[in-house]
Design a protein around this motif. Structure first.
Motif, PDB file in Angstrom:
ATOM      1  N   PRO A 155      -2.467  -4.481  -3.329  1.00  0.00           N
ATOM      2  CA  PRO A 155      -1.822  -3.185  -3.593  1.00  0.00           C
ATOM      3  C   PRO A 155      -1.483  -2.502  -2.266  1.00  0.00           C
ATOM      4  O   PRO A 155      -2.250  -1.683  -1.758  1.00  0.00           O
ATOM      5  CB  PRO A 155      -2.872  -2.414  -4.381  1.00  0.00           C
ATOM      6  CG  PRO A 155      -4.174  -2.964  -3.881  1.00  0.00           C
ATOM      7  CD  PRO A 155      -3.926  -4.413  -3.578  1.00  0.00           C
ATOM      8  N   THR A 156      -0.338  -2.837  -1.716  1.00  0.00           N
ATOM      9  CA  THR A 156      -0.049  -2.467  -0.335  1.00  0.00           C
ATOM     10  C   THR A 156      -0.022  -0.953  -0.102  1.00  0.00           C
ATOM     11  O   THR A 156      -0.345  -0.504   0.998  1.00  0.00           O
ATOM     12  CB  THR A 156       1.296  -3.078   0.102  1.00  0.00           C
ATOM     13  OG1 THR A 156       2.283  -2.850  -0.924  1.00  0.00           O
ATOM     14  CG2 THR A 156       1.161  -4.573   0.311  1.00  0.00           C
ATOM     15  N   HIS A 157       0.376  -0.194  -1.102  1.00  0.00           N
ATOM     16  CA  HIS A 157       0.357   1.265  -0.910  1.00  0.00           C
ATOM     17  C   HIS A 157      -1.072   1.742  -0.669  1.00  0.00           C
ATOM     18  O   HIS A 157      -1.336   2.492   0.274  1.00  0.00           O
ATOM     19  CB  HIS A 157       0.956   1.954  -2.131  1.00  0.00           C
ATOM     20  CG  HIS A 157       0.953   3.455  -2.033  1.00  0.00           C
ATOM     21  ND1 HIS A 157       1.760   4.142  -1.158  1.00  0.00           N
ATOM     22  CD2 HIS A 157       0.225   4.397  -2.690  1.00  0.00           C
ATOM     23  CE1 HIS A 157       1.543   5.447  -1.282  1.00  0.00           C
ATOM     24  NE2 HIS A 157       0.606   5.626  -2.203  1.00  0.00           N
ATOM     25  N   GLU A 199      -0.660  -1.052 -12.653  1.00  0.00           N
ATOM     26  CA  GLU A 199      -0.742  -2.510 -12.797  1.00  0.00           C
ATOM     27  C   GLU A 199      -2.181  -2.989 -12.667  1.00  0.00           C
ATOM     28  O   GLU A 199      -2.631  -3.864 -13.420  1.00  0.00           O
ATOM     29  CB  GLU A 199       0.138  -3.190 -11.749  1.00  0.00           C
ATOM     30  CG  GLU A 199      -0.104  -4.680 -11.553  1.00  0.00           C
ATOM     31  CD  GLU A 199       0.132  -5.524 -12.785  1.00  0.00           C
ATOM     32  OE1 GLU A 199      -0.263  -6.703 -12.762  1.00  0.00           O
ATOM     33  OE2 GLU A 199       0.715  -5.021 -13.781  1.00  0.00           O
ATOM     34  N   PHE A 214       0.696  -7.220  -7.831  1.00  0.00           N
ATOM     35  CA  PHE A 214       1.120  -6.022  -7.105  1.00  0.00           C
ATOM     36  C   PHE A 214       2.462  -6.290  -6.425  1.00  0.00           C
ATOM     37  O   PHE A 214       2.516  -6.648  -5.259  1.00  0.00           O
ATOM     38  CB  PHE A 214       0.063  -5.628  -6.071  1.00  0.00           C
ATOM     39  CG  PHE A 214      -1.254  -5.246  -6.666  1.00  0.00           C
ATOM     40  CD1 PHE A 214      -1.377  -4.103  -7.431  1.00  0.00           C
ATOM     41  CD2 PHE A 214      -2.382  -6.031  -6.454  1.00  0.00           C
ATOM     42  CE1 PHE A 214      -2.606  -3.736  -7.965  1.00  0.00           C
ATOM     43  CE2 PHE A 214      -3.605  -5.669  -6.978  1.00  0.00           C
ATOM     44  CZ  PHE A 214      -3.725  -4.526  -7.742  1.00  0.00           C
ATOM     45  N   ARG A 256       4.922  -6.531   4.000  1.00  0.00           N
ATOM     46  CA  ARG A 256       3.705  -6.039   3.356  1.00  0.00           C
ATOM     47  C   ARG A 256       2.467  -6.221   4.221  1.00  0.00           C
ATOM     48  O   ARG A 256       1.400  -5.692   3.901  1.00  0.00           O
ATOM     49  CB  ARG A 256       3.526  -6.739   2.010  1.00  0.00           C
ATOM     50  CG  ARG A 256       4.654  -6.446   1.033  1.00  0.00           C
ATOM     51  CD  ARG A 256       4.625  -7.379  -0.165  1.00  0.00           C
ATOM     52  NE  ARG A 256       3.448  -7.208  -0.998  1.00  0.00           N
ATOM     53  CZ  ARG A 256       3.398  -6.419  -2.071  1.00  0.00           C
ATOM     54  NH1 ARG A 256       4.467  -5.728  -2.431  1.00  0.00           N
ATOM     55  NH2 ARG A 256       2.306  -6.336  -2.788  1.00  0.00           N
ATOM     56  N   HIS A 266       0.829   5.774  -7.826  1.00  0.00           N
ATOM     57  CA  HIS A 266       1.651   4.613  -7.476  1.00  0.00           C
ATOM     58  C   HIS A 266       1.598   3.563  -8.587  1.00  0.00           C
ATOM     59  O   HIS A 266       0.579   3.401  -9.254  1.00  0.00           O
ATOM     60  CB  HIS A 266       1.153   3.997  -6.160  1.00  0.00           C
ATOM     61  CG  HIS A 266       2.134   3.076  -5.518  1.00  0.00           C
ATOM     62  ND1 HIS A 266       2.242   1.758  -5.867  1.00  0.00           N
ATOM     63  CD2 HIS A 266       3.070   3.286  -4.555  1.00  0.00           C
ATOM     64  CE1 HIS A 266       3.187   1.178  -5.148  1.00  0.00           C
ATOM     65  NE2 HIS A 266       3.702   2.084  -4.345  1.00  0.00           N
ATOM     66  N   HIS A 272       1.171   0.508  -8.449  1.00  0.00           N
ATOM     67  CA  HIS A 272       0.125  -0.481  -8.230  1.00  0.00           C
ATOM     68  C   HIS A 272      -1.150  -0.122  -8.994  1.00  0.00           C
ATOM     69  O   HIS A 272      -1.872  -1.007  -9.481  1.00  0.00           O
ATOM     70  CB  HIS A 272      -0.193  -0.605  -6.738  1.00  0.00           C
ATOM     71  CG  HIS A 272       0.817  -1.386  -5.975  1.00  0.00           C
ATOM     72  ND1 HIS A 272       0.855  -1.414  -4.585  1.00  0.00           N
ATOM     73  CD2 HIS A 272       1.836  -2.181  -6.389  1.00  0.00           C
ATOM     74  CE1 HIS A 272       1.852  -2.185  -4.192  1.00  0.00           C
ATOM     75  NE2 HIS A 272       2.456  -2.651  -5.257  1.00  0.00           N
TER      76      HIS A 272
END
Length: 257
Positions: free
Chosen positions: A202-204, A243, A256, A47, A238, A240
């Motif tokens: 939120p890595t995306h 969430e 996330f 990540r 997404h 994320h």
């Protein structure tokens, strides 16, 4: 461990260290290809990524001793860029996860370019950047001219490139080139602190953000508005995002995963 690289993954963070202390982690085209592959693999399996150098240096530049001797005019100095170093820099630019560069000791030549390409740049107080190309009759590469002008402006970029003098970490910070300067022994702990924050985010969306920031140097304001629209559409679909909104409404910290 790959030849010339030390790779570790823990808690969603992959740390890649250039590992050739005898040359102060100088790069060869072969090592650049290996590093490109390692970065792409890490982006798929983690990540956040930390890129650093082992021992006393980040990277001292290209390994000139590894190049076969040749008469002046017989070497195509651009071929190694096409085959190894430019693909490496494009791989860095296009990563889907945030990249932290942790600078210990010199970041010279192509090493300075790699160091500058981090999203978060942590520099030890005794580290420095060096555009050493003028000393051997070459020009800055690895996107250095592009990044320097955008980081510090044309005049300061010209000073660094034309004079080839060391730029100490604190001055690099004052000029806006690095995120934070810390004690030398705090470089990796600080990098891991930032990496943990990124890995829990939120890595995306973070991946989309870093690409937007790279693209911002290329196009017009109108182009960037379009890029942001497309990225926002992707982020909004997404999990994320769902969430994050749920956590906000429930007054809790987002998770996330």
């Amino acid at each position: 461990m790959t030849d010339g690289l030390k790779i570790e993954t823990l808690d969603g963070v992959t740390t890649i260290a250039l590992n050739d202390p005898a040359t102060l982690n100088a790069l060869t085209p072969e090592l650049a290809v290996s590093l490109t592959a390692a970065l792409k693999k890490a982006a798929q399996n983690s990540r956040a990524i930390i890129l650093t150098g082992s021992s006393r240096a980040f990277c001292s530049g290209a390994n000139l001793q590894a190049s076969p001797a040749a008469k002046p005019g017989d070497i195509n100095a651009g071929s190694a860029l096409d085959q190894a170093y430019n693909p490496l820099m494009m791989a860095i630019r296009n990563l889907d996860v945030p990249l932290i560069t942790a600078i210990n000791g010199p970041a010279a030549g192509i090493g300075a370019s790699i160091a500058m390409a981090g999203d978060i740049i942590i520099a030890g107080e005794n580290s420095y950047f060096l555009e050493a190309f003028c000393h051997i009759g070459l020009v800055p590469d690895g996107g250095a001219t592009w990044m320097l002008v955008r980081n510090v402006g044309r005049v300061r970029a010209a000073e660094l490139a034309l004079l080839g003098e060391k730029l100490p970490a604190q001055q690099a910070f004052d000029w806006g080139m690095v995120t934070k300067v810390v004690a030398d022994d705090a470089v990796m702990p600080t990098a891991h602190e930032f990496a943990a924050r990124l890995a829990n985010g939120p890595t995306h969306a973070l991946g989309l953000m870093r690409k937007l920031l790279w693209q911002a140097g290329d196009g017009t304001f109108q182009d960037q508005l379009s890029e942001e629209r497309d990225a926002q559409a992707s982020a909004g679909k997404h999990p994320h995002f769902a969430e994050g909104v749920a956590a906000f409404l429930q007054k809790r910290k987002a998770n996330f995963e």
